[in-house]
Scaffold this motif. Structure first.
Motif, mmCIF file in Angstrom:
data_model
loop_
_atom_site.group_PDB
_atom_site.id
_atom_site.type_symbol
_atom_site.label_atom_id
_atom_site.label_comp_id
_atom_site.label_asym_id
_atom_site.label_seq_id
_atom_site.Cartn_x
_atom_site.Cartn_y
_atom_site.Cartn_z
ATOM 1 N N PHE A 1 -0.413 1.598 -7.244
ATOM 2 C CA PHE A 1 -1.618 0.776 -7.119
ATOM 3 C C PHE A 1 -2.895 1.442 -7.636
ATOM 4 O O PHE A 1 -3.752 0.784 -8.212
ATOM 5 C CB PHE A 1 -1.831 0.383 -5.651
ATOM 6 C CG PHE A 1 -0.877 -0.666 -5.159
ATOM 7 C CD1 PHE A 1 -0.859 -1.938 -5.711
ATOM 8 C CD2 PHE A 1 0.019 -0.376 -4.140
ATOM 9 C CE1 PHE A 1 0.020 -2.915 -5.254
ATOM 10 C CE2 PHE A 1 0.899 -1.342 -3.666
ATOM 11 C CZ PHE A 1 0.904 -2.614 -4.231
ATOM 12 N N ARG A 2 -3.020 2.744 -7.402
ATOM 13 C CA ARG A 2 -4.285 3.410 -7.718
ATOM 14 C C ARG A 2 -4.063 4.659 -8.547
ATOM 15 O O ARG A 2 -2.939 4.984 -8.930
ATOM 16 C CB ARG A 2 -5.028 3.749 -6.413
ATOM 17 C CG ARG A 2 -5.550 2.527 -5.668
ATOM 18 C CD ARG A 2 -6.233 2.940 -4.370
ATOM 19 N NE ARG A 2 -5.265 3.431 -3.384
ATOM 20 C CZ ARG A 2 -5.587 4.137 -2.313
ATOM 21 N NH1 ARG A 2 -6.856 4.465 -2.094
ATOM 22 N NH2 ARG A 2 -4.667 4.504 -1.452
ATOM 23 N N ASP A 3 -5.128 5.378 -8.805
ATOM 24 C CA ASP A 3 -5.072 6.628 -9.537
ATOM 25 C C ASP A 3 -4.074 7.580 -8.881
ATOM 26 O O ASP A 3 -4.049 7.728 -7.655
ATOM 27 C CB ASP A 3 -6.466 7.259 -9.562
ATOM 28 C CG ASP A 3 -6.467 8.616 -10.201
ATOM 29 O OD1 ASP A 3 -6.417 8.690 -11.433
ATOM 30 O OD2 ASP A 3 -6.468 9.610 -9.438
ATOM 31 N N GLU A 4 -3.260 8.235 -9.682
ATOM 32 C CA GLU A 4 -2.190 9.090 -9.158
ATOM 33 C C GLU A 4 -2.730 10.219 -8.283
ATOM 34 O O GLU A 4 -2.184 10.497 -7.204
ATOM 35 C CB GLU A 4 -1.370 9.686 -10.315
ATOM 36 C CG GLU A 4 -0.540 8.686 -11.085
ATOM 37 C CD GLU A 4 -1.301 8.002 -12.208
ATOM 38 O OE1 GLU A 4 -0.658 7.323 -13.023
ATOM 39 O OE2 GLU A 4 -2.554 8.170 -12.279
ATOM 40 N N GLU B 1 -5.575 10.307 -6.681
ATOM 41 C CA GLU B 1 -6.152 9.729 -5.470
ATOM 42 C C GLU B 1 -5.063 9.400 -4.446
ATOM 43 O O GLU B 1 -5.179 9.729 -3.260
ATOM 44 C CB GLU B 1 -6.932 8.461 -5.839
ATOM 45 C CG GLU B 1 -7.607 7.766 -4.654
ATOM 46 C CD GLU B 1 -8.295 6.484 -5.060
ATOM 47 O OE1 GLU B 1 -8.622 5.678 -4.166
ATOM 48 O OE2 GLU B 1 -8.493 6.277 -6.274
ATOM 49 N N GLU B 2 -3.994 8.756 -4.894
ATOM 50 C CA GLU B 2 -2.909 8.420 -3.976
ATOM 51 C C GLU B 2 -2.212 9.679 -3.467
ATOM 52 O O GLU B 2 -1.823 9.763 -2.300
ATOM 53 C CB GLU B 2 -1.898 7.490 -4.666
ATOM 54 C CG GLU B 2 -2.397 6.069 -4.842
ATOM 55 C CD GLU B 2 -1.282 5.069 -5.063
ATOM 56 O OE1 GLU B 2 -0.149 5.488 -5.397
ATOM 57 O OE2 GLU B 2 -1.522 3.861 -4.893
ATOM 58 N N ASP C 1 0.857 -1.188 0.000
ATOM 59 C CA ASP C 1 0.000 0.000 0.000
ATOM 60 C C ASP C 1 0.890 1.233 0.000
ATOM 61 O O ASP C 1 1.879 1.296 0.731
ATOM 62 C CB ASP C 1 -0.914 0.010 1.224
ATOM 63 C CG ASP C 1 -1.788 1.248 1.288
ATOM 64 O OD1 ASP C 1 -2.774 1.309 0.532
ATOM 65 O OD2 ASP C 1 -1.452 2.160 2.074
ATOM 66 N N THR C 2 0.535 2.230 -0.806
ATOM 67 C CA THR C 2 1.368 3.427 -0.924
ATOM 68 C C THR C 2 1.443 4.198 0.384
ATOM 69 O O THR C 2 2.524 4.621 0.812
ATOM 70 C CB THR C 2 0.823 4.338 -2.039
ATOM 71 O OG1 THR C 2 0.885 3.637 -3.286
ATOM 72 C CG2 THR C 2 1.638 5.622 -2.143
ATOM 73 N N ASP D 1 2.120 6.210 -8.019
ATOM 74 C CA ASP D 1 1.492 5.664 -9.222
ATOM 75 C C ASP D 1 1.477 4.136 -9.239
ATOM 76 O O ASP D 1 1.303 3.523 -10.289
ATOM 77 C CB ASP D 1 2.215 6.174 -10.483
ATOM 78 C CG ASP D 1 3.699 5.804 -10.486
ATOM 79 O OD1 ASP D 1 4.105 4.903 -9.737
ATOM 80 O OD2 ASP D 1 4.455 6.440 -11.232
ATOM 81 N N GLU E 1 -4.327 11.134 -0.659
ATOM 82 C CA GLU E 1 -4.327 10.343 0.568
ATOM 83 C C GLU E 1 -2.986 10.460 1.298
ATOM 84 O O GLU E 1 -2.951 10.599 2.526
ATOM 85 C CB GLU E 1 -4.634 8.877 0.254
ATOM 86 C CG GLU E 1 -4.872 8.057 1.518
ATOM 87 C CD GLU E 1 -5.572 6.736 1.249
ATOM 88 O OE1 GLU E 1 -5.710 5.953 2.205
ATOM 89 O OE2 GLU E 1 -5.977 6.504 0.090
#
Length: 334
Positions: free
Chosen positions: A211-214, A216-217, A186-187, A209, A220
């Protein structure tokens, strides 16, 4: 190059001529047995425009092999802009004192100037935005120090390898690899672990970049590391469309909307000067670029060396002008 780092470049294999082409060894054998060792003027010139790099290493070699008397070495300096056919180095000495090192001298200048020129093209395209060289990951490890030294000479603000930092007396730059994020799963988890265990003087820049949308990460991570996060890095692969000015703009807008204006966005990957110019032209708010393959490949600049005088008499092979090439830019080094 500073005094303390000279020996790292003067490897025994170079000094005894193991890096030299066999025909130079044979030429010296013939001349020695014929009793010939004339005093020559030897010049190296560039075959293209670029940024000069490698002169310091060559001077280290020549200091080691030339006698203290009856010698002259004239040169330009590392980081000088050079033009096609310009003389960058002139040596006056007995041929046997330095002739064996032609291979190494031309190779050093071609490789280092190629890397420096490529780095300079990136720095010029960035128009003041910092460019970090990640080229060490795209060359043989035995030349990592040389590519990093050349990148700094060409205008990069930082390099990534520890040995490059030692040679350039700079602090290596880097964030976190994808492998750390993948293993942590997990980032955000990787970012928090990085923050716990890495020295506080290391800027907190998180790769976003994996696991998920850039965007979004990025949001978070910014929320969870509020007050300590310096920036985020994106290296979106070409399989996902690559890194574009639009993507940077989208992330910037979303960060600013949540009052994370202080968070920088760093762009890395297989970028070229034209790609960098696209971000600049678009006025995308990029905090810095990290470039690997383009710098590692070099610009392709090469050099050629010729004897121009023998015992004071002008001479040249066919197609070249005999005699010393006039130059007001050369300075006497030895």
């Amino acid at each position: 190059m500073n005094e303390t780092n000279k020996e790292s470049f003067l490897e025994r294999s170079l000094l005894v001529g193991e890096n030299s082409e066999i025909y130079l060894h044979r030429a010296l054998t013939v001349l020695r047995n014929e009793g010939l060792n004339p005093y020559v003027t030897y010049e190296i010139h560039a075959k293209d425009d670029g940024i000069l790099c490698g002169i310091n290493q060559i001077v280290d070699i020549l200091e080691h092999v030339l006698p203290e008397s009856d010698r002259e070495v004239w040169s330009l300096s590392d980081s000088n802009e050079i033009t096609k056919k310009e003389v960058v180095l002139r040596i006056k000495s007995k041929y046997a004192n330095f002739g064996l090192y032609e291979t190494s001298m031309l190779g050093i200048l071609s490789s280092c100037s190629g890397w420096a020129t490529a780095a300079n093209r990136c720095a010029v395209a960035a128009e003041g935005i910092p460019v970090v060289s990640f080229a060490a990951r795209a060359v043989h490890p035995s030349v990592a120090a040389h590519v990093d030294y050349s990148a700094i000479t060409g205008g990069c603000s930082a390099i990534s390898s520890i040995i490059g930092g030692k040679i350039t007396q700079t602090t290596p730059s880097g964030t976190m690899p994808h492998s750390l994020v993948l293993i942590m799963g997990d980032t955000v988890r990787a970012a928090l672990a990085f923050d716990r265990h890495i020295e506080k003087n290391v800027p907190r820049v998180v790769l976003v970049d994996t696991f998920r949308d850039e965007a979004e990460e990025a949001l978070e991570v910014s929320r969870r590391l509020k007050g300590t996060l310096r920036g985020i890095r994106i290296e979106t692969p070409i399989e996902r469309g690559g890194i574009t000015p639009h993507l940077v703009d989208e992330i910037r807008i979303k960060l600013d909307y949540e009052n994370f204006e202080e968070i920088d966005i760093y762009v890395s990957g297989d970028l070229q000067p034209d790609d960098i110019r696209n971000f600049v032209k678009n006025e995308s708010k990029v905090g810095g670029f990290a470039i690997d393959n383009y710098i590692a490949r070099g610009s392709g600049i090469t050099f050629s060396g010729d004897i121009k005088e023998i015992d004071g008499k002008s001479i040249a092979r066919r197609g070249r002008k005999p005699g010393i090439t006039p130059s007001s830019r050369l300075n006497r080094i030895l």
